[in-house]
Write an enzyme that holds these catalytic residues in place. Structure first.
Site: not given
Ligand code: PGA
Length: 249
Positions: A9-11, A232-233, A172, A96, A94, A166, A211
């Site tokens: 997930n590049w966000k 994510g990251g 993050g 967010e 998600h 999640e 994470s």
């Molecule tokens: P993260 O994000 O790996 O940066 O913690 C995961 C996500 O939000 O899908």
């Protein structure tokens, strides 16, 4: 046997330039793996990324979609458009989206219905806040989020998708859930789906997200009910993402 799945997930990150280098590296690094690999770039890069992954084992996904089918919804993107652009998957609900854009369980359920109707495989995200975990409400919250979707699409619907657990406090933050903490909730989710349909629960892939890095992926993916990750990251770095895909395979 459930085929492991790792989705990046590049966000709201990346550029035309960075996508090119990243995908070249990932495509080369995952050759021959049994893991199914998906990348979910921002909408505007879907076409470019689709071209870059053509002929590789990487599949395309989006990070969100409209709950409506088509029409006067300025700024929204329809599931049918994602399908048209070559997406197989779409991330829905998600945390967010839930916390920053007000998507509640009903919205996430409606989007899941729409995604299935548009021929997309939904990656439905569930997870509790830190306060909720500390108050002993993890199962209550995750169960409510899960049942909202299951009630809307049934076991047959969820069988065509994926669930991602999640924990919001792990996203993050560098604060990964321990493999045992994650496994406990994954088993709870599988048992919840089993109340609707045992065979579907057995075949359903449940991803962990929050994470995940190259050095903690193996412990998480080694758990019996963890079938891969939503990343994510670390999905923005070739070496990290490839290491995670390898750990899942
Ligand atoms: P993260 O994000 O790996 O940066 O913690 C995961 C996500 O939000 O899908």
């Amino acid at each position: 046997m459930r085929q492991p799945l790792v989705a990046g997930n590049w966000k709201m990150n990346g550029s035309r330039d960075s996508a090119t280098g990243l995908l070249k590296g990932v495509a080369a690094g995952i050759g021959g793996l049994a893991t199914e690999v998906v990348v979910c770039p921002p909408f505007v890069y879907l076409e470019q990324v689709g071209r870059l992954i053509d002929g590789t084992a990487i599949q395309l996904g989006a990070q969100n979609m409209a709950r409506e089918e088509a029409g006067a919804f300025t700024g929204e993107v329809a599931g049918s458009m994602l399908q048209d652009m070559g997406c197989s998957y779409v991330i829905l609900g998600h945390s967010e989206r839930r916390s920053l854009y007000g998507e509640d369980d009903a919205v996430v359920a409606a989007k899941t219905v729409r995604a299935l109707a548009d021929g997309l495989l939904p990656i439905v995200c569930v997870g509790e806040l830190l306060e909720e975990r500390q108050a002993g409400k993890t199962e209550e919250v995750v169960g409510r989020q899960l049942n909202a979707v299951l009630d809307a699409v049934g076991a047959a619907g969820i069988a065509r998708g994926v669930i991602a657990y999640e924990p919001v406090w792990a996203i993050g933050t560098g604060m990964t859930a321990t493999p045992e903490q994650a496994q406990e909730v994954h088993a709870f989710i599988r048992a919840g789906v089993a109340k609707y349909d045992g065979a579907v629960a057995e075949g359903l892939r449940i991803l962990y997200g929050g994470s995940v890095k190259g050095d903690n992926a193996e412990g998480l993916f080694g758990q019996p009910d963890i079938d891969g990750g939503l990343i994510g990251g670390a999905s923005l770095k070739v070496d990290d993402f490839v290491a995670i895909c390898r750990a899942a395979g």
